[in-house]
Write a protein that holds these residues in place. Structure first.
Motif, PDB file in Angstrom:
ATOM      1  N   VAL A 129       0.891  -0.686   0.218  1.00 47.02           N
ATOM      2  CA  VAL A 129      -0.356  -0.006  -0.259  1.00 47.02           C
ATOM      3  C   VAL A 129       0.907   1.317   0.071  1.00 47.02           C
ATOM      4  O   VAL A 129       0.842   1.770  -0.429  1.00 47.02           O
ATOM      5  CB  VAL A 129      -1.295   0.233   1.230  1.00 47.02           C
ATOM      6  CG1 VAL A 129      -0.031   0.290   2.663  1.00 47.02           C
ATOM      7  CG2 VAL A 129      -2.015   1.261   1.173  1.00 47.02           C
ATOM      8  N   TRP A 130       2.095   1.012   0.741  1.00 44.55           N
ATOM      9  CA  TRP A 130       2.927   1.991   0.374  1.00 44.55           C
ATOM     10  C   TRP A 130       3.576   2.333  -0.697  1.00 44.55           C
ATOM     11  O   TRP A 130       3.367   4.117  -0.943  1.00 44.55           O
ATOM     12  CB  TRP A 130       3.724   2.035   1.573  1.00 44.55           C
ATOM     13  CG  TRP A 130       4.815   3.519   2.026  1.00 44.55           C
ATOM     14  CD1 TRP A 130       5.111   4.694   2.682  1.00 44.55           C
ATOM     15  CD2 TRP A 130       5.806   3.891   0.799  1.00 44.55           C
ATOM     16  NE1 TRP A 130       5.690   5.624   2.368  1.00 44.55           N
ATOM     17  CE2 TRP A 130       6.658   5.077   1.656  1.00 44.55           C
ATOM     18  CE3 TRP A 130       6.938   2.787   0.155  1.00 44.55           C
ATOM     19  CZ2 TRP A 130       7.495   5.737   1.175  1.00 44.55           C
ATOM     20  CZ3 TRP A 130       8.158   4.168  -0.957  1.00 44.55           C
ATOM     21  CH2 TRP A 130       8.279   4.823  -0.219  1.00 44.55           C
ATOM     22  N   ASP A 145       2.058   1.374  -3.492  1.00 47.05           N
ATOM     23  CA  ASP A 145       0.947   1.629  -4.373  1.00 47.05           C
ATOM     24  C   ASP A 145       0.688   3.355  -4.653  1.00 47.05           C
ATOM     25  O   ASP A 145       0.499   3.859  -5.470  1.00 47.05           O
ATOM     26  CB  ASP A 145       0.015   0.815  -4.235  1.00 47.05           C
ATOM     27  CG  ASP A 145      -1.273   1.627  -5.178  1.00 47.05           C
ATOM     28  OD1 ASP A 145      -0.990   1.381  -6.338  1.00 47.05           O
ATOM     29  OD2 ASP A 145      -1.868   1.711  -4.786  1.00 47.05           O
ATOM     30  N   ARG A 146       0.797   3.919  -2.918  1.00 46.33           N
ATOM     31  CA  ARG A 146       0.006   4.903  -3.087  1.00 46.33           C
ATOM     32  C   ARG A 146       1.673   6.459  -3.309  1.00 46.33           C
ATOM     33  O   ARG A 146       0.922   7.169  -3.302  1.00 46.33           O
ATOM     34  CB  ARG A 146      -0.287   5.638  -1.310  1.00 46.33           C
ATOM     35  CG  ARG A 146      -2.024   4.764  -1.244  1.00 46.33           C
ATOM     36  CD  ARG A 146      -2.441   5.272   0.506  1.00 46.33           C
ATOM     37  NE  ARG A 146      -3.131   4.000   0.465  1.00 46.33           N
ATOM     38  CZ  ARG A 146      -3.591   4.049   1.776  1.00 46.33           C
ATOM     39  NH1 ARG A 146      -3.820   4.770   2.619  1.00 46.33           N
ATOM     40  NH2 ARG A 146      -5.441   4.283   2.423  1.00 46.33           N
ATOM     41  N   ASN A 147       2.514   6.181  -2.753  1.00 42.61           N
ATOM     42  CA  ASN A 147       3.354   6.943  -3.148  1.00 42.61           C
ATOM     43  C   ASN A 147       4.302   6.498  -4.199  1.00 42.61           C
ATOM     44  O   ASN A 147       5.546   7.598  -4.531  1.00 42.61           O
ATOM     45  CB  ASN A 147       4.603   6.615  -1.338  1.00 42.61           C
ATOM     46  CG  ASN A 147       3.483   7.388  -0.060  1.00 42.61           C
ATOM     47  OD1 ASN A 147       3.435   8.369  -0.273  1.00 42.61           O
ATOM     48  ND2 ASN A 147       3.393   6.037  -0.189  1.00 42.61           N
ATOM     49  N   GLN A 204       1.383   5.693  -8.027  1.00 41.86           N
ATOM     50  CA  GLN A 204       0.197   6.120  -8.799  1.00 41.86           C
ATOM     51  C   GLN A 204       1.239   7.666  -9.017  1.00 41.86           C
ATOM     52  O   GLN A 204       1.940   7.922  -8.002  1.00 41.86           O
ATOM     53  CB  GLN A 204      -1.057   6.650  -7.447  1.00 41.86           C
ATOM     54  CG  GLN A 204      -1.617   5.425  -6.751  1.00 41.86           C
ATOM     55  CD  GLN A 204      -2.608   5.159  -6.345  1.00 41.86           C
ATOM     56  OE1 GLN A 204      -3.190   6.482  -5.554  1.00 41.86           O
ATOM     57  NE2 GLN A 204      -3.495   4.271  -5.643  1.00 41.86           N
ATOM     58  N   GLN A 238       0.277  10.950  -8.826  1.00 40.65           N
ATOM     59  CA  GLN A 238      -0.491  11.577  -7.871  1.00 40.65           C
ATOM     60  C   GLN A 238       0.366  12.251  -6.717  1.00 40.65           C
ATOM     61  O   GLN A 238       0.918  12.835  -6.434  1.00 40.65           O
ATOM     62  CB  GLN A 238      -2.266  12.402  -7.255  1.00 40.65           C
ATOM     63  CG  GLN A 238      -2.597  12.543  -6.145  1.00 40.65           C
ATOM     64  CD  GLN A 238      -3.863  12.994  -6.088  1.00 40.65           C
ATOM     65  OE1 GLN A 238      -4.989  12.230  -6.336  1.00 40.65           O
ATOM     66  NE2 GLN A 238      -4.392  13.586  -5.179  1.00 40.65           N
ATOM     67  N   GLY A 239       0.598   9.983  -5.781  1.00 36.61           N
ATOM     68  CA  GLY A 239       1.316  10.218  -4.854  1.00 36.61           C
ATOM     69  C   GLY A 239       3.204  10.193  -4.865  1.00 36.61           C
ATOM     70  O   GLY A 239       3.611  11.296  -4.312  1.00 36.61           O
ATOM     71  N   TRP A 252      -2.768  -4.814  -2.933  1.00 38.09           N
ATOM     72  CA  TRP A 252      -2.794  -4.616  -1.730  1.00 38.09           C
ATOM     73  C   TRP A 252      -3.661  -5.340  -0.832  1.00 38.09           C
ATOM     74  O   TRP A 252      -4.168  -5.986   0.035  1.00 38.09           O
ATOM     75  CB  TRP A 252      -1.768  -3.132  -1.350  1.00 38.09           C
ATOM     76  CG  TRP A 252      -3.025  -2.205  -1.519  1.00 38.09           C
ATOM     77  CD1 TRP A 252      -3.237  -0.998  -2.861  1.00 38.09           C
ATOM     78  CD2 TRP A 252      -4.136  -1.511  -0.453  1.00 38.09           C
ATOM     79  NE1 TRP A 252      -4.243  -0.340  -2.393  1.00 38.09           N
ATOM     80  CE2 TRP A 252      -4.297  -1.064  -1.267  1.00 38.09           C
ATOM     81  CE3 TRP A 252      -4.602  -2.197   1.335  1.00 38.09           C
ATOM     82  CZ2 TRP A 252      -5.523   0.329  -0.226  1.00 38.09           C
ATOM     83  CZ3 TRP A 252      -5.371  -1.593   1.330  1.00 38.09           C
ATOM     84  CH2 TRP A 252      -5.954  -0.410   1.028  1.00 38.09           C
TER      85      TRP A 252
END
Length: 281
Positions: free
Chosen positions: A24-25, A27-29, A32, A34-35, A175
């Motif tokens: 998840v970290w 994926d988000r940072n 993706q 935007q991250g 995730w």
């Protein structure tokens, strides 16, 4: 038998939890767009990075201008001045964000760096939008069109192959499934346990260890990233800055995991003491 089954499910739950949190970290940072932009955008305001960026842009734009020797001595200082002042331009923040979006697309979204390279194998920084801003600024001062360099990408660090980037991106995108599996294993561990309060406390201890591991890893990220890049100039400055941002973000991400684990330990201890008291009564 129940104790063994509970232990196995608890171990699986912790392993899957570590995998889910890592995914998840990432994926988000990183995966993706935007991250990734939010993570790297503050580097554009770092004075050390701005100096390296201006120097690199000046060299790139001057090199692509193809100036005759008769006017090179006049034009080159103007281009250099435009590159030095680009970070103070009103259009710089937008150009920097666009640079990060293009760089993310090249690295993570599978956009080819060149027609013969369909699978990227490196983290690349595409300076096209900022280089265009420098060329336009210099062109306005000179009253002529200053060409943008045909290749504005800077390789920050290479991987063993583009397939590694794809594999990380695809795994991180799943995730939710990994987290669901971890939750199911944790529930099964509690249901099959003879002492559920103790099992919950142990699961909490495991979660705290996972969070602490993330905190420790965050401290090693900057040095490891710089060693992996092994270059100098703008690439090294960007790698150091991005690694520092990753380390801070990862440490902040790990803190709630440690807290949640501690809460689980506390609840488990309370349940254990409560159940023991009931049994004695």
């Amino acid at each position: 038998m129940r104790t063994l089954a509970s232990a196995v499910f608890a171990l699986l739950a912790l392993v899957l939890t570590a995998g889910a949190l890592s995914a998840v970290w990432v994926d988000r940072n990183l995966v993706q767009e935007q991250g990734f932009v939010a993570l790297a955008a503050p580097l554009g305001d770092d004075p050390r990075f701005q100096a390296a960026l201006s120097e690199s842009l000046a060299a790139e734009v001057v090199g692509s201008a193809g100036l005759p020797e008769q006017i090179a001595d006049v034009v080159e200082p103007i281009i250099t001045d435009a590159a030095s002042s680009v970070t103070r331009s009103p259009g710089y923040p937008m150009a920097w964000d666009e640079t990060l979006r293009l760089s993310h697309a090249i690295t993570f979204a599978g956009v080819p760096e060149s027609p013969g390279d369909p699978t990227p194998g490196a983290l690349s920084l595409d300076l096209g939008p900022v280089a265009r801003l420098v060329a336009d600024t210099a062109g306005s001062s000179l009253g002529i069109d200053v060409p943008v360099p045909p290749d504005t990408t800077v390789d920050i660090g290479s991987f063993e192959g583009g397939a590694l980037v794809r594999a990380v991106a695809e795994t991180a995108g799943n995730w939710q499934l990994i987290a669901l599996a971890a939750g199911i294993c944790a529930l099964l561990s509690l249901l099959t346990a003879r002492r559920r309060g103790t099992t919950l406390a142990l699961l909490g201890c495991g979660a705290m260890l996972i969070g602490l591991a993330g905190w420790v890893v965050a401290g090693f990220v900057p040095d490891a990233a710089v060693a992996a890049v092994g270059s100098s100039g703008l690439a090294q400055v960007f790698a150091e800055g991005l690694a520092g941002r990753i380390g801070l973000n990862l440490a902040a991400f790990s803190l709630p995991v440690i807290v949640a684990g501690g809460i689980a330990v506390g609840i488990g201890v309370v349940l254990r003491l409560t159940l023991d008291r009931r049994v004695r009564n």
